[in-house]
Scaffold this motif. Structure first.
Motif, PDB file in Angstrom:
ATOM      1  N   LYS A 138      10.129   4.509  -6.856  1.00 10.10           N
ATOM      2  CA  LYS A 138      10.135   5.761  -7.622  1.00 10.10           C
ATOM      3  C   LYS A 138      10.695   6.941  -6.829  1.00 10.10           C
ATOM      4  O   LYS A 138      11.155   7.918  -7.411  1.00 10.10           O
ATOM      5  N   ASP A 139      10.659   6.833  -5.500  1.00  9.85           N
ATOM      6  CA  ASP A 139      11.107   7.958  -4.670  1.00  9.85           C
ATOM      7  C   ASP A 139      12.595   7.927  -4.341  1.00  9.85           C
ATOM      8  O   ASP A 139      13.128   8.906  -3.830  1.00  9.85           O
ATOM      9  N   ASN A 140      13.259   6.804  -4.585  1.00 13.40           N
ATOM     10  CA  ASN A 140      14.673   6.756  -4.187  1.00 13.40           C
ATOM     11  C   ASN A 140      15.648   6.363  -5.300  1.00 13.40           C
ATOM     12  O   ASN A 140      16.851   6.262  -5.051  1.00 13.40           O
ATOM     13  N   ILE A 141      15.154   6.133  -6.521  1.00 13.59           N
ATOM     14  CA  ILE A 141      16.084   5.680  -7.565  1.00 13.59           C
ATOM     15  C   ILE A 141      17.002   6.786  -8.070  1.00 13.59           C
ATOM     16  O   ILE A 141      17.958   6.504  -8.789  1.00 13.59           O
ATOM     17  N   ASP A 142      16.746   8.036  -7.666  1.00 17.66           N
ATOM     18  CA  ASP A 142      17.636   9.122  -8.095  1.00 17.66           C
ATOM     19  C   ASP A 142      19.068   8.912  -7.607  1.00 17.66           C
ATOM     20  O   ASP A 142      20.010   9.453  -8.185  1.00 17.66           O
ATOM     21  N   ILE A 143      19.230   8.122  -6.542  1.00 21.00           N
ATOM     22  CA  ILE A 143      20.566   7.843  -6.016  1.00 21.00           C
ATOM     23  C   ILE A 143      21.445   7.139  -7.059  1.00 21.00           C
ATOM     24  O   ILE A 143      22.677   7.172  -6.988  1.00 21.00           O
ATOM     25  N   LEU A 144      20.802   6.549  -8.061  1.00 23.97           N
ATOM     26  CA  LEU A 144      21.536   5.799  -9.090  1.00 23.97           C
ATOM     27  C   LEU A 144      21.896   6.639 -10.307  1.00 23.97           C
ATOM     28  O   LEU A 144      22.531   6.145 -11.245  1.00 23.97           O
ATOM     29  N   GLN A 145      21.516   7.911 -10.294  1.00 26.53           N
ATOM     30  CA  GLN A 145      21.825   8.789 -11.432  1.00 26.53           C
ATOM     31  C   GLN A 145      23.323   8.776 -11.708  1.00 26.53           C
ATOM     32  O   GLN A 145      24.132   8.915 -10.804  1.00 26.53           O
ATOM     33  N   GLY A 146      23.685   8.595 -12.973  1.00 27.48           N
ATOM     34  CA  GLY A 146      25.094   8.652 -13.344  1.00 27.48           C
ATOM     35  C   GLY A 146      25.841   7.336 -13.204  1.00 27.48           C
ATOM     36  O   GLY A 146      26.981   7.222 -13.623  1.00 27.48           O
ATOM     37  N   TYR A 160      19.125  -0.662  -0.914  1.00 25.26           N
ATOM     38  CA  TYR A 160      18.387  -0.271   0.297  1.00 25.26           C
ATOM     39  C   TYR A 160      17.890  -1.530   0.996  1.00 25.26           C
ATOM     40  O   TYR A 160      17.759  -2.577   0.354  1.00 25.26           O
ATOM     41  N   PRO A 161      17.554  -1.441   2.291  1.00 26.40           N
ATOM     42  CA  PRO A 161      16.937  -2.596   2.964  1.00 26.40           C
ATOM     43  C   PRO A 161      15.637  -2.968   2.253  1.00 26.40           C
ATOM     44  O   PRO A 161      14.951  -2.105   1.718  1.00 26.40           O
ATOM     45  N   THR A 162      15.304  -4.263   2.262  1.00 30.00           N
ATOM     46  CA  THR A 162      14.092  -4.708   1.567  1.00 30.00           C
ATOM     47  C   THR A 162      13.130  -5.371   2.544  1.00 30.00           C
ATOM     48  O   THR A 162      13.506  -5.758   3.644  1.00 30.00           O
ATOM     49  N   THR A 163      11.899  -5.519   2.069  1.00 28.06           N
ATOM     50  CA  THR A 163      10.877  -6.161   2.907  1.00 28.06           C
ATOM     51  C   THR A 163      10.624  -7.596   2.467  1.00 28.06           C
ATOM     52  O   THR A 163       9.774  -8.272   3.021  1.00 28.06           O
ATOM     53  N   THR A 164      11.372  -8.056   1.451  1.00 28.35           N
ATOM     54  CA  THR A 164      11.154  -9.428   0.985  1.00 28.35           C
ATOM     55  C   THR A 164      11.837 -10.409   1.932  1.00 28.35           C
ATOM     56  O   THR A 164      12.697 -10.036   2.719  1.00 28.35           O
ATOM     57  N   LYS A 165      11.435 -11.693   1.782  1.00 21.51           N
ATOM     58  CA  LYS A 165      11.955 -12.721   2.705  1.00 21.51           C
ATOM     59  C   LYS A 165      13.324 -13.236   2.265  1.00 21.51           C
ATOM     60  O   LYS A 165      13.578 -14.416   2.213  1.00 21.51           O
ATOM     61  N   VAL A 166      14.187 -12.317   1.920  1.00 20.26           N
ATOM     62  CA  VAL A 166      15.513 -12.696   1.452  1.00 20.26           C
ATOM     63  C   VAL A 166      16.521 -11.986   2.346  1.00 20.26           C
ATOM     64  O   VAL A 166      16.356 -10.817   2.651  1.00 20.26           O
ATOM     65  N   LYS A 167      17.545 -12.713   2.772  1.00 16.36           N
ATOM     66  CA  LYS A 167      18.572 -12.090   3.604  1.00 16.36           C
ATOM     67  C   LYS A 167      19.289 -11.025   2.787  1.00 16.36           C
ATOM     68  O   LYS A 167      19.802 -11.304   1.705  1.00 16.36           O
ATOM     69  N   THR A 168      19.321  -9.803   3.283  1.00 15.40           N
ATOM     70  CA  THR A 168      19.928  -8.728   2.507  1.00 15.40           C
ATOM     71  C   THR A 168      21.184  -8.202   3.168  1.00 15.40           C
ATOM     72  O   THR A 168      21.221  -7.965   4.371  1.00 15.40           O
ATOM     73  N   VAL A 169      22.206  -8.047   2.346  1.00 16.59           N
ATOM     74  CA  VAL A 169      23.431  -7.371   2.764  1.00 16.59           C
ATOM     75  C   VAL A 169      23.512  -6.134   1.889  1.00 16.59           C
ATOM     76  O   VAL A 169      23.457  -6.224   0.665  1.00 16.59           O
ATOM     77  N   LEU A 170      23.613  -4.967   2.503  1.00 26.64           N
ATOM     78  CA  LEU A 170      23.576  -3.735   1.716  1.00 26.64           C
ATOM     79  C   LEU A 170      24.852  -3.556   0.896  1.00 26.64           C
ATOM     80  O   LEU A 170      25.941  -3.915   1.330  1.00 26.64           O
ATOM     81  N   THR A 171      24.679  -3.009  -0.291  1.00 32.26           N
ATOM     82  CA  THR A 171      25.783  -2.722  -1.206  1.00 32.26           C
ATOM     83  C   THR A 171      25.779  -1.233  -1.482  1.00 32.26           C
ATOM     84  O   THR A 171      24.737  -0.666  -1.795  1.00 32.26           O
ATOM     85  N   SER A 172      26.934  -0.606  -1.370  1.00 32.92           N
ATOM     86  CA  SER A 172      26.992   0.843  -1.589  1.00 32.92           C
ATOM     87  C   SER A 172      26.892   1.161  -3.074  1.00 32.92           C
ATOM     88  O   SER A 172      27.216   0.331  -3.938  1.00 32.92           O
ATOM     89  N   VAL A 173      26.451   2.370  -3.376  1.00 39.28           N
ATOM     90  CA  VAL A 173      26.369   2.821  -4.768  1.00 39.28           C
ATOM     91  C   VAL A 173      27.771   2.865  -5.370  1.00 39.28           C
ATOM     92  O   VAL A 173      27.956   2.593  -6.566  1.00 39.28           O
TER      93      VAL A 173
END
Length: 210
Positions: A171-179, A136-149
């Motif tokens: 805690k609200d979005n880690i379910d996307i990683l199930q499996g 997901y996009p982040t708020t840290t000061k690091v250049k982010t390129v999104l990676t698909s699941v």
């Protein structure tokens, strides 16, 4: 290569001291470890070498007390100076194979990868684990390129190394990683910016791969 048990990667905290006094930062780090953080990466992009070194010594005192490995982001010199357990290298940092020559076999080396090709290269060059993202996009000061699941899953299946997902996870979005066969997740803001870092870590720990 390094002494890394896969279970150690379950809840991987990457620090962010932005806007905090040192005392507050150190208390949040300790609270997070009490809450269940299993490995900790000290990341400081804006400190001088001396400032980074002095902070790393204090953080290492905390992590040693709880037997949690300390990984230094990017700075092999700082890691060697304080005898940290390892380093984490981004794609623009020192190559993994050269870092391995400097650090020896016992230290942990992590690598950020975003493609199967880069993941296989990092494995060949002696990395102990991979950080893959940003999911997901982040708020840290690091250049982010999104990676698909899907790419995350492909990387997990292509390498024998443990793989952690990173990038905007909470805690609200880690379910996307199930499996997906990851070893754990790396978080920054979900713990560092929480009012109660211990409670935030505890909740995340319970939800990972549940």
């Amino acid at each position: 290569m390094g002494n890394l048990d896969r279970a150690r990667l379950k809840l991987y905290l990457v620090t962010d001291s932005t806007g905090m006094t040192q005392d507050l930062f150190l208390s949040r780090v300790e609270a997070a470890i009490r809450g269940g953080v299993t490995i900790l990466q000290l990341r400081e992009k804006d400190k001088t070498t001396r400032e980074y070194l002095e902070l790393a010594i204090k953080v290492h005192e905390i992590t040693k007390k709880y037997n949690v490995p300390l990984i230094i982001d990017d700075r092999i010199d700082v890691a060697m100076a304080i005898d940290a357990e390892g380093v984490h290298l981004g794609q623009s940092d020192m190559p993994v194979d050269i870092a391995r020559k400097l650090l020896g076999k016992e230290k942990i080396i992590g690598a950020t990868t975003k493609t199967v090709l880069k993941a296989l290269e990092a494995e060949r060059n002696g990395a102990d684990y991979l950080g893959v993202g940003a999911i997901y996009p982040t708020t840290t000061k690091v250049k982010t390129v999104l990676t698909s699941v899907d790419t995350l899953r492909e990387i997990c299946e292509a390498v024998s190394l443990p793989v952690n997902a990173i990038g905007g996870l909470n805690k609200d979005n880690i379910d996307i990683l199930q499996g997906v066969p990851i070893s754990g997740i790396c978080v920054v803001s979900a713990i560092m910016k929480a009012d109660d870092s211990e409670a935030a870590a505890k909740e995340l720990f319970q939800r990972i791969l549940a």
